[in-house]
Design a protein around this motif. Structure first.
Motif, PDB file in Angstrom:
ATOM      1  N   ASN A  13      -8.235   8.613  -0.575  1.00 56.76           N
ATOM      2  CA  ASN A  13      -9.625   9.027  -0.456  1.00 56.76           C
ATOM      3  C   ASN A  13     -10.138   8.631   0.932  1.00 56.76           C
ATOM      4  N   ILE A  14     -10.340   9.621   1.798  1.00 52.66           N
ATOM      5  CA  ILE A  14     -10.737   9.346   3.173  1.00 52.66           C
ATOM      6  C   ILE A  14     -12.180   8.868   3.247  1.00 52.66           C
ATOM      7  N   TYR A  31       0.845  -1.187   0.000  1.00 53.07           N
ATOM      8  CA  TYR A  31       0.000   0.000   0.000  1.00 53.07           C
ATOM      9  C   TYR A  31       0.884   1.241   0.000  1.00 53.07           C
ATOM     10  N   SER A  32       0.437   2.285  -0.654  1.00 52.07           N
ATOM     11  CA  SER A  32       1.202   3.528  -0.729  1.00 52.07           C
ATOM     12  C   SER A  32       1.189   4.239   0.621  1.00 52.07           C
ATOM     13  N   PRO A  33       2.229   5.000   0.948  1.00 55.84           N
ATOM     14  CA  PRO A  33       2.299   5.650   2.263  1.00 55.84           C
ATOM     15  C   PRO A  33       1.481   6.936   2.322  1.00 55.84           C
ATOM     16  N   LEU A  34       1.227   7.356   3.546  1.00 54.44           N
ATOM     17  CA  LEU A  34       0.581   8.635   3.815  1.00 54.44           C
ATOM     18  C   LEU A  34       1.661   9.709   3.895  1.00 54.44           C
ATOM     19  N   VAL A  35       1.559  10.752   3.076  1.00 57.14           N
ATOM     20  CA  VAL A  35       2.572  11.813   3.017  1.00 57.14           C
ATOM     21  C   VAL A  35       2.189  12.918   3.996  1.00 57.14           C
ATOM     22  N   ILE A  36       3.123  13.276   4.873  1.00 59.01           N
ATOM     23  CA  ILE A  36       2.916  14.335   5.866  1.00 59.01           C
ATOM     24  C   ILE A  36       3.930  15.438   5.594  1.00 59.01           C
ATOM     25  N   MET A  37       3.450  16.641   5.320  1.00 57.99           N
ATOM     26  CA  MET A  37       4.295  17.802   5.051  1.00 57.99           C
ATOM     27  C   MET A  37       4.291  18.691   6.294  1.00 57.99           C
ATOM     28  N   ASN A  38       5.445  18.895   6.878  1.00 57.98           N
ATOM     29  CA  ASN A  38       5.572  19.661   8.113  1.00 57.98           C
ATOM     30  C   ASN A  38       6.362  20.940   7.857  1.00 57.98           C
ATOM     31  N   ASN A  39       5.730  22.073   8.186  1.00 56.40           N
ATOM     32  CA  ASN A  39       6.391  23.382   8.203  1.00 56.40           C
ATOM     33  C   ASN A  39       6.783  23.867   6.811  1.00 56.40           C
ATOM     34  N   GLN A  68     -13.610   6.637   1.593  1.00 58.42           N
ATOM     35  CA  GLN A  68     -13.760   5.199   1.400  1.00 58.42           C
ATOM     36  C   GLN A  68     -13.844   4.489   2.748  1.00 58.42           C
ATOM     37  N   THR A  69     -14.646   3.424   2.790  1.00 55.66           N
ATOM     38  CA  THR A  69     -14.828   2.693   4.047  1.00 55.66           C
ATOM     39  C   THR A  69     -13.605   1.853   4.397  1.00 55.66           C
ATOM     40  N   ASP A  70     -12.902   1.361   3.392  1.00 55.94           N
ATOM     41  CA  ASP A  70     -11.748   0.491   3.639  1.00 55.94           C
ATOM     42  C   ASP A  70     -10.490   1.216   3.167  1.00 55.94           C
ATOM     43  N   VAL A  71      -9.853   1.921   4.071  1.00 55.82           N
ATOM     44  CA  VAL A  71      -8.641   2.676   3.753  1.00 55.82           C
ATOM     45  C   VAL A  71      -7.452   1.952   4.382  1.00 55.82           C
ATOM     46  N   HIS A  72      -6.471   1.589   3.548  1.00 54.76           N
ATOM     47  CA  HIS A  72      -5.291   0.878   4.025  1.00 54.76           C
ATOM     48  C   HIS A  72      -4.139   1.879   4.135  1.00 54.76           C
ATOM     49  N   VAL A  73      -3.825   2.284   5.342  1.00 56.57           N
ATOM     50  CA  VAL A  73      -2.688   3.163   5.601  1.00 56.57           C
ATOM     51  C   VAL A  73      -1.773   2.419   6.556  1.00 56.57           C
ATOM     52  N   ARG A  74      -0.732   1.833   6.019  1.00 57.69           N
ATOM     53  CA  ARG A  74       0.196   1.039   6.821  1.00 57.69           C
ATOM     54  C   ARG A  74       1.535   1.720   6.992  1.00 57.69           C
ATOM     55  N   ARG A  75       1.789   2.767   6.220  1.00 59.81           N
ATOM     56  CA  ARG A  75       3.053   3.503   6.323  1.00 59.81           C
ATOM     57  C   ARG A  75       2.792   4.995   6.245  1.00 59.81           C
ATOM     58  N   CYS A  76       3.750   5.779   6.712  1.00 62.71           N
ATOM     59  CA  CYS A  76       3.682   7.235   6.558  1.00 62.71           C
ATOM     60  C   CYS A  76       5.083   7.760   6.260  1.00 62.71           C
ATOM     61  N   LEU A  77       5.128   8.782   5.437  1.00 58.83           N
ATOM     62  CA  LEU A  77       6.384   9.411   5.022  1.00 58.83           C
ATOM     63  C   LEU A  77       6.346  10.872   5.447  1.00 58.83           C
TER      64      LEU A  77
END
Length: 420
Positions: free
Chosen positions: A167-168, A136-144, A170-179
């Motif tokens: 797409n938040i 699964y693709s990661p969740l991208v977090i941009m800080n500052n 969606q009922t089945d969201v697979h977020v297993r990583r974050c960048l």
């Protein structure tokens, strides 16, 4: 004997593309390669960065010294590749170039520090690595990433567009990583961190948690399983339970055991690497070439920028002129080759016609001799109807090389007889 080349079945391009799903086609794909001086650490860093870009990246991409950047750009459209990352090892520093295909822009970063994924995992007390999280693709977090300057906005959009949007709704969201991309405006450095997300149930003792997770407990010191469950001092091993901000109520049941719908669980992050510290140096308009839109070290005036634009425009016009001249030369050479082929064909046809004329002439001579014999009643002389056209293809036989020698031997024999 050498190995025989394996033959793969041929597939139609149109039929192959029809079988691709819409999500796969619209998702941003990437190529991650390395150039420059050979270094085993840079090769490992390239493989680790491909892990970050999964699943929409070429993980098993093979590189050779003969390959050029234009070779990867040429096949990028077929594989829906939208971004390309290049680690370039020079004698003094390591740089990372991020290209937006097919026409740019190009962002050039200086790599101040990096740590491989294996080193990051070995330093952590609790190692948690699961290969399924890379599906699964990661969740991208941009800080500052706030402040004045178009380069910050362009850099933010580039980092976000490297990965597919989540797409938040969606009922089945697979977020297993974050960048995480964290920008420091004081020294203009960007820290890149890669984490795996783990959700654990809250309010359970260690013994109950082990039973829920399917682990086999050690009951050597317990007389009954109740002693194992009710023993004191076995609080939950989750460090996030002390912080209530990390506790959430799950909207759905997760794959990991113990995380049920509408139950409280804690979110934990485990760093899996690699670590990177980058600094934006330059932004170019095109693909590794073109006008420099931003430079961290060099600041030019408007007159210098206008002069550079004129130089770029002049080079572009010269390149177009050379291409036009090459096309004209190619067309002229093709016409000359066609003329030569036509002249060769005409010469062969004339030779064939001359050969038939000689045969016709000899046939006409035979007819005249036969007519003379019928009218006169006698055989004509040999030289009367002899053809004046000589066969130029016939080779004349040369006299034997020992002709003089044979004449001398005959004269010597006659002299011997007379003397006797």
């Amino acid at each position: 004997m050498g190995k025989t080349k394996k033959k793969h079945p041929k597939k139609r391009t149109a039929a192959f593309k029809e079988g691709e799903s819409k999500e796969l086609v619209e998702a941003p794909h990437s190529f991650i390669i390395h150039r420059g001086l050979p270094c085993p650490y840079i090769t490992d860093l390239t493989l680790d960065f491909r892990k970050i870009m999964e699943p929409f990246t070429a993980r098993e991409l093979k590189e050779k010294k003969m390959n050029r950047i234009k070779d990867f750009v040429a096949v990028s459209s077929y594989f829906h590749v939208s971004h390309m990352g290049i680690f370039n090892k020079a004698a003094t520093q390591l740089s990372f170039k991020l290209l937006r295909l097919p026409r740019g822009p190009t962002l050039t970063f200086k790599v101040h520090q990096f740590t491989l994924a294996r080193d990051v995992i070995s330093l952590s007390r609790k190692q948690y690595v699961d290969e399924e999280i890379f599906k699964y693709s990661p969740l991208v977090i941009m800080n500052n990433f706030t402040g004045e300057g178009k380069h910050l906005k362009l850099m933010t959009h580039t980092f976000q567009n490297m990965f597919p949007a989540i797409n938040i709704t969606q009922t089945d969201v697979h977020v297993r990583r974050c960048l995480l991309f964290s920008y420091n405006p004081q020294n203009n450095l960007i820290d890149v961190r890669h984490y795996s997300i783990q959700v654990v149930p809250v309010g359970l003792t260690r013994g109950v948690k082990k039973l829920i997770m399917g682990q086999i407990p050690n009951l050597a010191k317990c007389e009954d399983i109740a002693d194992f469950i009710m023993q004191d001092g076995n609080a939950s091993e989750s460090e996030a339970e002390a912080d209530e901000n990390s506790q959430v109520i799950l909207p759905q049941t997760l794959k990991r055991k113990g995380n049920l719908e509408e139950n409280k669980s804690a979110v934990q992050l485990h760093e899996i690497g690699p670590r990177l510290t980058l600094q934006l140096i330059k932004i170019e308009e095109g693909l590794l070439t073109g006008e420099v839109l931003y430079h961290d070290h060099i600041i030019k005036t408007e007159e210098e920028k206008e002069h550079l634009r004129k130089m770029v425009e002049k080079k572009r016009k010269l390149k177009e002129q050379r291409k036009k001249q090459q096309a004209e030369n190619r067309a002229r050479n093709l016409k000359e080759q066609e003329k030569q082929q036509k002249s060769k064909q005409k010469s062969t046809e004339n030779e064939a016609v001359n050969g038939n004329g000689d045969e016709d002439a000899s046939a006409a001579d035979d007819d005249d001799a036969e007519y003379y014999k019928q009218e006169v009643g006698e055989e004509p002389d040999e030289e009367l109807f002899k053809s004046s056209v000589s066969n130029h293809r016939k080779r004349h036989t040369l006299p034997p090389h020992n002709l003089k020698k044979s004449k001398k031997t005959k004269i010597d024999k006659k002299l011997k007889k007379n003397s006797s």
